[in-house]
Structures are given as structure tokens and as C-alpha cells.
Design an enzyme around this catalytic site. Structure first.
Site, PDB file in Angstrom:
ATOM      1  N   SER A   1       0.591  -0.864  -0.119  1.00  0.00           N
ATOM      2  CA  SER A   1      -0.130   0.372   0.316  1.00  0.00           C
ATOM      3  C   SER A   1       0.544   0.860   0.180  1.00  0.00           C
ATOM      4  CB  SER A   1      -0.608  -0.419   1.249  1.00  0.00           C
ATOM      5  OG  SER A   1      -1.256   1.096   0.949  1.00  0.00           O
TER       6      SER A   1
ATOM      7  N   TYR B   1      -2.007  -1.336  11.030  1.00  0.00           N
ATOM      8  CA  TYR B   1      -2.697  -1.227   9.024  1.00  0.00           C
ATOM      9  C   TYR B   1      -1.229  -0.859   8.296  1.00  0.00           C
ATOM     10  CZ  TYR B   1      -3.537  -0.753   4.332  1.00  0.00           C
ATOM     11  OH  TYR B   1      -3.822  -1.197   3.434  1.00  0.00           O
TER      12      TYR B   1
END
Length: 258
Positions: A138, A151
Site C-alpha cells: 500500500s 495497518y
């Protein structure tokens, strides 16, 4: 015919990658939690592209998830030549908002499962004339993100694990690619319980899962070590690198309302 194993294949980027690979006449082994969704997708891809599409419903947050997958693969007697570690999710809000069990489950899915699957499949991947590992990281991997702290850290782990492993395997037939999407039109905000403010901000720059999948699959077959999906996301990562970390973290915290 090549066979690809894809985790998180029932929705979003995973589903789009499955279709992209099916269009290239690659057989599929689809992994996700929801049996009905997987069955429907497998049948649709088989009909549309005349490929073999098997599926297995398994909760990747369970300790024996990888053992279940490997046992299933052995029973199928098929050699995997492409591993797509796509499954993952976030938990939005302060770190203390969630129990340690919830945090542990996310770490299992985002980090431990990709590592375990890679380790378990690597011996057979090495035997292929050419094999690929595609890890979905990401743009959050490039910075600390208050409100998505764990995360973002898990995606930084995946990015660095991918880069290091790809170098280790440089003289083998296996290449490793990390794809780093930014905001994408998936169920991520709902699963992560992202605020309406953050969701609205993301909608302005969302990429489609199909576009991310096209970029990811091309990067994988081109043996790219790392790829940021989309011009806007590349620009964002550049400014993250350019600006002082405290400013970047303050901006992120403002988006996630901390």
C-alpha cells in the site's frame, strides 16, 4: 498451463487480479472467507475464459489457515507458479480502540499469512521454469499513518519483505513484486470502519480495482521489484518523502480525525 493462487479473491483487487490472470489463460486457486462468493466467481471465470478455477473458503486469521491451504493444494496435485498475497484489511482509529486479539488477527492476515504461504510454496515455485510472487502492499507503507498505525506498519513490513526476498532470489526463476495501491474503490473503508470524512476524501482519488489489477499483473510479469499504482499515488509518495515526517503525520491524523 500456469496456476495462480490468490488470497482475498472474492472482492476488490483480489477479484480483479483473478479476472486479469484468467484473461491470460491462467488457471486459478481462489482463497477467501466467503464460500458463496468464491463459488460464483470461480464458475463465472471458468465459463468466460475457459480456464480451471477452484476455490477454498478459509478464514486466514485462524492459526491453521495456511496448513489448510497447503493440504488442499497437495490434494489437488497442482504446482503453483504464481502466488498472489492479496488478502488484508485495516482497523481505523486509535490503537487502543481495538483489543489485542483484533490487532493480532489483522497482523496474522496482513503479515504472517503472506510469509507462511511464501515459505511453504517457495520450494515448488523454485522448480518452475518461471514463477512469480505478487504481494499487495500500500502507499501507506511509505509513512506512519496515525489512525491506521498498525495497518501502515504491516504494509511497510510487506514492502520491505518483498524487496529483500526479491534480491535473495535474484539468481533463481522466482521474482517477487510488491504493488502499492492508494485509495481504491473496494470494501476497505467499510471493513476498517474508516470515518465518513476519510472515506469522502478517498473517493476523490479512488482508482478502480480493475486498473490496479492491470498495473499489478503487468508489473509482476515485467519482474518489477516495486510498483506504485497510479500517477497521483506516485506524486503523493514523493511528497511524503520530501516533507518532514511530523507534517505528513499531522496531515494523516487530520484525515482520520485523531
Amino acid at each position: 498451463m500456469p496456476i495462480a493462487l490468490i488470497t482475498g479473491a472474492s472482492k476488490g483487487i483480489g477479484k480483479a487480479i483473478a479476472e486479469e490472470l484468467a484473461g491470460r489463460k491462467i488457471d486459478l486457486l481462489l482463497i477467501a472467507r466467503t464460500e458463496e462468493l468464491l463459488k460464483t466467481i470461480a464458475e463465472d471465470l471458468h465459463t468466460k475464459y475457459a480456464i480451471q478455477a477452484d476455490h477454498l473458503a478459509v478464514d486466514l486469521s485462524k492459526d491453521d489457515a495456511v496448513e489448510q491451504i497447503m493440504h488442499w493444494c497437495e490434494n489437488k496435485k497442482k504446482d503453483i507458479s504464481i502466488l498472489v498475497n492479496n488478502a488484508g484489511y485495516g482497523l481505523s482509529g486509535s490503537f487502543e480502540k481495538y483489543s489485542i486479539t483484533e490487532q493480532r488477527d489483522m497482523m496474522l492476515v496482513n503479515m504472517q499469512v503472506p510469509v507462511q504461504l511464501t515459505h511453504a510454496l517457495l520450494p515448488s515455485l523454485r522448480k518452475q521454469s518461471q514463477a512469480y510472487i505478487l504481494n499487495i502492499a500500500s502507499t501507506a507503507a511509505y509513512q506512519a499513518v496515525p489512525g491506521l498505525s498498525l495497518y501502515a506498519a504491516s504494509k511497510a513490513f510487506i514492502l520491505n519483505f518483498s524487496r529483500g526476498l526479491n534480491y535473495e532470489l535474484r539468481d533463481s526463476t522466482v521474482s517477487v513484486t510488491a504493488i502499492c495501491p492508494g485509495a481504491t474503490a473496494t470494501d476497505f473503508p467499510k471493513r476498517a470502519m474508516v470515518s465518513a470524512k476519510a472515506t469522502k476524501a478517498a473517493e476523490k482519488v479512488n482508482m478502480s480495482p480493475e486498473n490496479v489489477a492491470k498495473i499489478a499483473v503487468k508489473a509482476m510479469f515485467d519482474k518489477k521489484t516495486e510498483m506504485i499504482a497510479g500517477f497521483f499515488n506516485k506524486l503523493t509518495v514523493f511528497f511524503v518523502w520530501l516533507l518532514p515526517k511530523k507534517i505528513v503525520e499531522k496531515i494523516a491524523a487530520g484525515i482520520y480525525e485523531l
